[in-house]
Design an enzyme around this catalytic site. Structure first.
Site, short mmCIF file in Angstrom:
data_model
loop_
_atom_site.label_atom_id
_atom_site.label_comp_id
_atom_site.label_asym_id
_atom_site.label_seq_id
_atom_site.Cartn_x
_atom_site.Cartn_y
_atom_site.Cartn_z
CB CYS A 99 -0.64 -0.11 1.38
SG CYS A 99 -1.70 -1.47 0.93
CG ASP A 100 2.65 4.82 -1.15
OD1 ASP A 100 4.19 5.19 -0.69
OD2 ASP A 100 2.84 6.25 -1.93
CB THR A 101 -2.14 6.86 1.25
OG1 THR A 101 -2.60 5.44 1.55
CG2 THR A 101 -3.04 8.24 1.78
#
Length: 201
Positions: free
Chosen positions: A78-80
């Site tokens: 994941c990456d935000t």
């Protein structure tokens, strides 16, 4: 679609390729047992990757890094990112940087984009979720007080919507949990479809 993803994941070793305590807490809503193994791969973004596509690109790097070692596990990368006026706002480097970011977000609508990549063996699937967040007009005193709380310092965009940062938000359009760091509803659906492909291999 109603998905009993918790029971589906019981047959797999699940790895979250992120050290975020917030993602760990949210993933526990759909998976009782999983391991946390953060990726330490190079996360440079090529110049031709737009800010909106950067999270999905980075989630893929994180996922592939861990899945290449644990090839029988279901890996979730994941990456935000927070995007305002075309600029990607990462974690502030210091209090002055946090103040700069919050002044930029004040009275504006920005976008929080989370990219997620699922992987097992040589099979991968990626998606992104975009949530629009509007801040109310913030005074300099409010911004400085919030920064002094320490909450903004380890968060992209210098705020945490699940904490004191909720007081800065006027409205959101989209998935709240996406802003926290993991779009759990979409993730459950994507995992359901991904596991069907894995089982049909």
């Amino acid at each position: 679609m109603s998905v009993n993803i918790s029971s589906e994941l019981m047959d797999y070793d699940v790895i979250l390729a992120s050290a975020s305590p917030r993602r760990k807490e949210l993933l526990s809503l759909m998976c009782e047992n999983f391991r946390v193994i953060p990726s330490d791969c190079d996360e440079k973004i090529p110049e031709d990757v737009t800010p909106e596509l950067a999270p999905e690109y980075l989630s893929g790097i994180k996922c592939r890094c861990i899945a290449s070692v644990y090839d029988l596990s279901v890996v979730i990368g994941c990456d935000t990112v927070v995007i305002c006026d075309g600029e990607v706002l990462g974690k502030p480097v210091d209090e002055a940087d946090a103040i700069r970011m919050l002044k930029m977000l004040s009275g504006k609508t920005h976008h929080v984009v989370t990219g997620v990549t699922l992987g097992r063996g040589c099979r991968y699937s990626s998606f992104s979720v975009d949530t629009a967040v509007t801040f109310r007009e913030l005074s300099d005193e409010e911004i400085k007080a919030y920064v002094k709380s320490g909450e903004p310092m380890d968060k992209a965009g210098a705020y945490g919507i699940q904490g004191l940062g909720a007081l800065l938000v006027e409205k959101i359009d989209g998935d709240f949990y996406n802003v926290v760091g993991l779009p759990v509803s979409r993730l459950a659906e994507e995992l359901h479809e991904f596991l069907k492909k894995v089982q049909s291999k």
